[in-house]
Scaffold this motif. Structure first.
Motif, PDB file in Angstrom:
ATOM      1  N   GLU A  57       0.846  -1.181   0.000  1.00 28.48           N
ATOM      2  CA  GLU A  57       0.000   0.000   0.000  1.00 28.48           C
ATOM      3  C   GLU A  57       0.887   1.238   0.000  1.00 28.48           C
ATOM      4  O   GLU A  57       2.024   1.205   0.463  1.00 28.48           O
ATOM      5  CB  GLU A  57      -0.930  -0.009   1.213  1.00 28.48           C
ATOM      6  N   THR A  58       0.345   2.318  -0.506  1.00 32.95           N
ATOM      7  CA  THR A  58       1.101   3.558  -0.625  1.00 32.95           C
ATOM      8  C   THR A  58       1.139   4.343   0.673  1.00 32.95           C
ATOM      9  O   THR A  58       2.159   4.937   1.011  1.00 32.95           O
ATOM     10  CB  THR A  58       0.505   4.436  -1.747  1.00 32.95           C
ATOM     11  N   CYS A  59       0.021   4.370   1.413  1.00 36.73           N
ATOM     12  CA  CYS A  59      -0.075   5.184   2.626  1.00 36.73           C
ATOM     13  C   CYS A  59      -0.701   4.404   3.774  1.00 36.73           C
ATOM     14  O   CYS A  59      -1.487   3.486   3.550  1.00 36.73           O
ATOM     15  CB  CYS A  59      -0.930   6.422   2.375  1.00 36.73           C
ATOM     16  N   LEU A  60      -0.364   4.827   4.994  1.00 32.47           N
ATOM     17  CA  LEU A  60      -0.970   4.301   6.215  1.00 32.47           C
ATOM     18  C   LEU A  60      -1.413   5.471   7.077  1.00 32.47           C
ATOM     19  O   LEU A  60      -0.726   6.485   7.163  1.00 32.47           O
ATOM     20  CB  LEU A  60       0.029   3.469   7.020  1.00 32.47           C
ATOM     21  N   ILE A  67      -0.891   3.159  13.435  1.00 34.93           N
ATOM     22  CA  ILE A  67       0.460   2.664  13.699  1.00 34.93           C
ATOM     23  C   ILE A  67       1.147   3.493  14.774  1.00 34.93           C
ATOM     24  O   ILE A  67       0.781   4.636  15.003  1.00 34.93           O
ATOM     25  CB  ILE A  67       1.320   2.673  12.416  1.00 34.93           C
ATOM     26  N   GLY A  68       2.135   2.897  15.392  1.00 30.86           N
ATOM     27  CA  GLY A  68       2.947   3.620  16.364  1.00 30.86           C
ATOM     28  C   GLY A  68       4.308   3.926  15.778  1.00 30.86           C
ATOM     29  O   GLY A  68       4.480   3.992  14.554  1.00 30.86           O
ATOM     30  N   HIS A 109       3.810  -1.591  13.535  1.00 27.56           N
ATOM     31  CA  HIS A 109       2.851  -2.539  14.089  1.00 27.56           C
ATOM     32  C   HIS A 109       1.465  -1.920  14.117  1.00 27.56           C
ATOM     33  O   HIS A 109       1.289  -0.774  14.517  1.00 27.56           O
ATOM     34  CB  HIS A 109       3.283  -2.961  15.497  1.00 27.56           C
ATOM     35  N   ASP A 110       0.486  -2.709  13.677  1.00 25.33           N
ATOM     36  CA  ASP A 110      -0.914  -2.294  13.612  1.00 25.33           C
ATOM     37  C   ASP A 110      -1.749  -3.458  14.119  1.00 25.33           C
ATOM     38  O   ASP A 110      -2.180  -4.308  13.336  1.00 25.33           O
ATOM     39  CB  ASP A 110      -1.263  -1.937  12.168  1.00 25.33           C
ATOM     40  N   GLY A 111      -1.912  -3.555  15.432  1.00 25.81           N
ATOM     41  CA  GLY A 111      -2.592  -4.715  16.008  1.00 25.81           C
ATOM     42  C   GLY A 111      -1.762  -5.957  15.740  1.00 25.81           C
ATOM     43  O   GLY A 111      -0.565  -5.986  16.026  1.00 25.81           O
TER      44      GLY A 111
END
Length: 126
Positions: A35-38, A43-44, A57-59
């Motif tokens: 993916e291009t963006c988050l 996220i942390g 990390h995302d969950g």
């Protein structure tokens, strides 16, 4: 000559260590579509693997970001400061590092790559 051999040995050990940390973090996971963006709300702070690789990390999901170029000063004890616009971090965005020594001198600007999701592989599913 001895110094050169020692330097090569130290660098090889560091690369092997970085590779083990990445392998451990992604064990039992499979890569998804980049993916291009988050969203920064998902996220942390990133986990630094080496001067080319960050993990967000995302969950239970891990987003791997392979930088297009090496980032000098990027190491496991560096503070990564993203320059965020619009609540997202995106491929091509810039970030810099700060040393935890407290000097407050920012490192060079570095560029993010694409974000690749790594999810746990479900075993035993028929």
């Amino acid at each position: 000559m001895i110094r050169a051999a020692l330097l090569v040995s130290v660098l090889a050990t560091m690369v092997a260590s970085d590779s083990k940390a990445l392998d451990k973090a992604l064990a039992g996971r499979a890569a998804g579509k980049p993916e291009t963006c988050l969203s920064t709300s998902r996220i942390g702070s990133p986990q630094v693997i080496d001067d080319h690789t960050l993990l967000y990390h995302d969950g239970s999901r891990i987003w791997r970001n392979d930088l297009p170029d090496a980032c000098p000063g990027l190491h496991d004890d560096a503070i990564v400061v993203n320059e965020v616009f619009g609540g997202q971090v995106c491929r091509g965005d810039l970030f810099y590092t700060l040393d935890r020594s407290g000097l407050g001198i920012p490192g060079p600007r570095c560029r993010l790559g694409a974000f690749v999701p790594w999810d746990k592989v479900k075993s035993g599913v028929k």
